[in-house]
Design an enzyme around this catalytic site. Structure first.
Site: not given
Length: 292
Positions: A73-74, A147, A158, A177, A190-193
């Site tokens: 994918d990358g 993406n 923090r 975060d 990343y959204s799924l993670s």
């Protein structure tokens, strides 16, 4: 298709073994196929170019009808961003363990090439995002993403404070975060993670997902593609200045400080993806998830 260009992740295809097999197979069929790493004009035949990191778009000749991106994918994301101005359809070939974007696996490359040559495919448009970062209303950077655009913390662990505006109107604030703004294509990344939903990649929507939000009611917000999203970096207690970083598809990035903002909207540009398998998104998703 008669003219092909192959972009390879050499970390997953050492010595271009798979790329050269594809090139030979296409040439045996009477088609043209050029590998990205082959020098043109400046070096000896077969000499490898190493003076660029991703896709050197200047080396893609006119007339190329399809780009094959070998890796994962990358690799496909990088190829899409680098070649978007050329509007050449891309097909991802997954040489890794799991890829939601790369439709073809190593085992069915031959069948895929047959389909491309015989015209048994369709080209689907995937929406992209455009993000513009500002410091004191002065533009810092502008870039696109297939993406997602992720705004996260820099340095020490923090919480960051974010203020979200839609079309200029205040929506909500997050202490988190980071924030992920993703396309449907990026919904399986990343959204799924971070707990975001899976969205059909051919939809035209924008999703905002907080990362590890310091609240009990933080959820992904799904928005129409016509909305303009402004994310402003807030201050911590005591008026201490925070530092954040906005990253486009995990590649290019820009540093942000308190009161800086990034404005995100649907890009006028889109990625053209080749679809060979005549199966729906649910089937693709089930097949990918069963490999976990």
């Amino acid at each position: 298709m008669d003219k092909f260009y192959v972009i390879t992740n050499t970390g997953k295809d050492p010595a271009l073994k798979v790329a050269k097999e594809i090139q030979e197979s296409l040439r045996e069929r009477g088609k043209e196929c050029l590998l990205q790493e082959e020098c043109q004009g400046g070096g000896q035949q077969g000499e490898m170019c190493t003076d660029f990191k991703y896709t050197d778009v200047t080396k893609i000749p006119d007339g190329i009808e399809g780009i094959l991106a070998l890796g994962g994918d990358g690799t496909l994301l990088q190829a899409a961003r680098d070649t978007v101005e050329r509007e050449i359809p891309l097909l991802g070939i997954n040489l890794g363990t799991l890829g939601y974007l790369a439709e073809i696996d190593r085992t069915n490359i031959g069948q895929a090439l047959d389909s491309l040559i015989e015209g048994k495919y369709e080209v689907c448009k995937r929406m992209m995002l455009e993000g513009v970062a500002y410091h004191q209303n002065k533009k810092l950077m502008k870039d696109i993403a297939l993406n997602d655009i992720v705004i996260g913390r820099v340095g020490r662990l923090r919480i960051l404070n974010f203020r979200i505006f839609l079309n200029g109107a205040y929506l909500t604030s997050y202490a988190a975060d980071g924030i992920i703004v993703s396309t449907p294509t990026g919904s399986t990344g990343y959204s799924l993670s971070a707990g975001g939903p899976i969205i059909d990649p051919e939809a035209s929507l924008i999703a905002i997902t907080p990362i590890a939000a310091h609240t009990l009611n933080a959820r992904t917000i799904i928005l129409p593609d016509s909305v303009e999203i402004t994310i402003e970096i807030g201050n911590r207690k005591g008026e201490l200045e925070d530092e954040a970083e906005a990253t486009f598809d995990g590649d290019t990035s820009v540093k942000l400080k308190s009161s800086d903002k990034i404005v995100i909207r649907k890009s006028e540009k889109s990625t053209r993806m080749i679809k060979i398998n005549q199966i729906n998104f649910v089937e693709v998703l089930r097949n990918k998830m069963s490999k976990n």
